[in-house]
Motif scaffolding. Structure first.
Motif, mmCIF file in Angstrom:
data_model
loop_
_atom_site.group_PDB
_atom_site.id
_atom_site.type_symbol
_atom_site.label_atom_id
_atom_site.label_comp_id
_atom_site.label_asym_id
_atom_site.label_seq_id
_atom_site.Cartn_x
_atom_site.Cartn_y
_atom_site.Cartn_z
ATOM 1 N N GLY A 1 26.005 16.813 -32.780
ATOM 2 C CA GLY A 1 25.359 17.855 -31.836
ATOM 3 C C GLY A 1 24.850 17.222 -30.434
ATOM 4 N N ARG A 2 24.044 16.389 -30.780
ATOM 5 C CA ARG A 2 23.571 15.483 -29.537
ATOM 6 C C ARG A 2 24.782 14.874 -28.946
ATOM 7 N N ALA A 3 25.721 14.396 -29.579
ATOM 8 C CA ALA A 3 26.707 13.609 -28.950
ATOM 9 C C ALA A 3 27.529 14.888 -28.106
ATOM 10 N N ARG A 4 27.767 15.918 -28.450
ATOM 11 C CA ARG A 4 28.237 16.787 -28.002
ATOM 12 C C ARG A 4 27.653 17.317 -26.629
ATOM 13 N N GLN A 5 26.500 17.386 -26.665
ATOM 14 C CA GLN A 5 25.450 17.648 -25.740
ATOM 15 C C GLN A 5 25.541 16.719 -24.467
ATOM 16 N N ALA A 6 25.797 15.493 -24.792
ATOM 17 C CA ALA A 6 25.982 14.461 -23.900
ATOM 18 C C ALA A 6 27.364 14.528 -22.983
ATOM 19 N N LEU A 7 28.309 14.984 -24.093
ATOM 20 C CA LEU A 7 29.525 15.335 -23.339
ATOM 21 C C LEU A 7 29.355 16.461 -22.373
ATOM 22 N N ASP A 8 28.821 17.546 -22.944
ATOM 23 C CA ASP A 8 28.428 18.687 -22.205
ATOM 24 C C ASP A 8 27.788 18.461 -20.610
ATOM 25 N N GLU A 9 26.898 17.717 -20.831
ATOM 26 C CA GLU A 9 26.098 17.070 -19.558
ATOM 27 C C GLU A 9 27.082 16.459 -18.725
ATOM 28 N N LEU A 10 27.934 15.669 -19.174
ATOM 29 C CA LEU A 10 28.911 14.794 -18.415
ATOM 30 C C LEU A 10 29.638 15.989 -17.708
ATOM 31 N N GLU A 11 30.064 16.895 -18.528
ATOM 32 C CA GLU A 11 31.485 17.750 -17.808
ATOM 33 C C GLU A 11 30.379 18.571 -16.873
ATOM 34 N N SER A 12 29.530 19.175 -17.273
ATOM 35 C CA SER A 12 28.854 20.118 -16.305
ATOM 36 C C SER A 12 28.484 19.424 -14.985
#
Lengths: 126, 126
Positions: free
Chosen positions: B85-96
């Motif tokens: 989930g944290r990895a996903r969050q990192a991707l999300d922050e990148l994308e955002s």
DNA sequence: AACTTCTACAACCATTTGGTTGTACGTTAG
DNA sequence: CTAACGTACAACCAAATGGTTGTAGAAGTT
């Protein structure tokens, strides 16, 4: 029409995550979504040589996170928006290995109704 | 009640993705969800020394992807389900960073109605 | 043509990584 | 107690990483 998600192989995922595992490279990704920056312009933003930035871009390129497009003498760097999707897919495939089903998609909607606990990971060895 | 998502810092994300950028380590993650394997048992599965596997586990541990728990003389390795989930969050922050708003959440539902194209990345310069 | 800009790439160097073996220590089994 | 097992950790090594400088070529500019 089958969706055909192209299961990512190990080397692809290795390159993907390795490319993402560097602050400078992640910053390059953020900057290059518009695809307007040349490698030189990019390089101005970092406290390192042009060649160093060039190498970072090469790493991103090999990972498929970025593509270069010639425009005159400049090489414009553009982040591939789908690439982050592939990273997500890699995470999904990881997770799906222990979420019971191995073939669940990269799609967002989790749709997790029955919390299907599966006790037989079967072909999980090696 | 504020959600407080704990913005992940660069070093954390570096460690996270670096840990994920290795086939053996990803395989360890898949194997250790049940938390039943000791480092020795784990090591039997790979064509490398015990110490090598021990190091891989250490990398995963420093990235917060795995936790060890003593059980007698064995050290059981357990994958942290939230870590992905944290990895996903990192991707999300990148994308955002390029999806207009920089402060959008780690939540799944994209909810992208107006395709809000934003021309002023404002505080994006180094 | 001459010059500048942008890129590509080779060579080099320090540090990190991913593997090895060896040693020491705690814990369980005889 | 002693032996075996599981772990931890240090020392070592080859290869990869992340940086440097230097050289050369391709594409605009004057």
């Amino acid at each position: 029409m089958v969706v055909e998600v192209d299961e990512l192989n190990d080397e692809t995922v290795d390159r993907l995550f390795h490319a993402l595992a560097d602050t400078t490279r992640r910053d390059i990704l953020r900057r290059c979504v518009r695809g307007e920056l040349s490698v030189s312009r990019l390089a101005e933003a970092y406290p390192m040589s042009f060649a160093a930035v060039q190498k970072h871009v090469a790493v991103l390129e090999r990972a498929g996170l970025v593509a270069k497009q010639r425009s005159g003498r400049e090489q414009l760097v553009r982040t591939d928006p789908d690439a982050v999707g592939r990273a997500r897919q890699a995470l999904d495939e990881l997770e799906s290995a222990w979420r019971g089903r191995v073939d669940r998609m990269a799609c967002l909607l989790a749709e997790d109704p029955g919390s299907e606990e599966n006790d037989t990971p079967e072909g999980t060895e090696r």
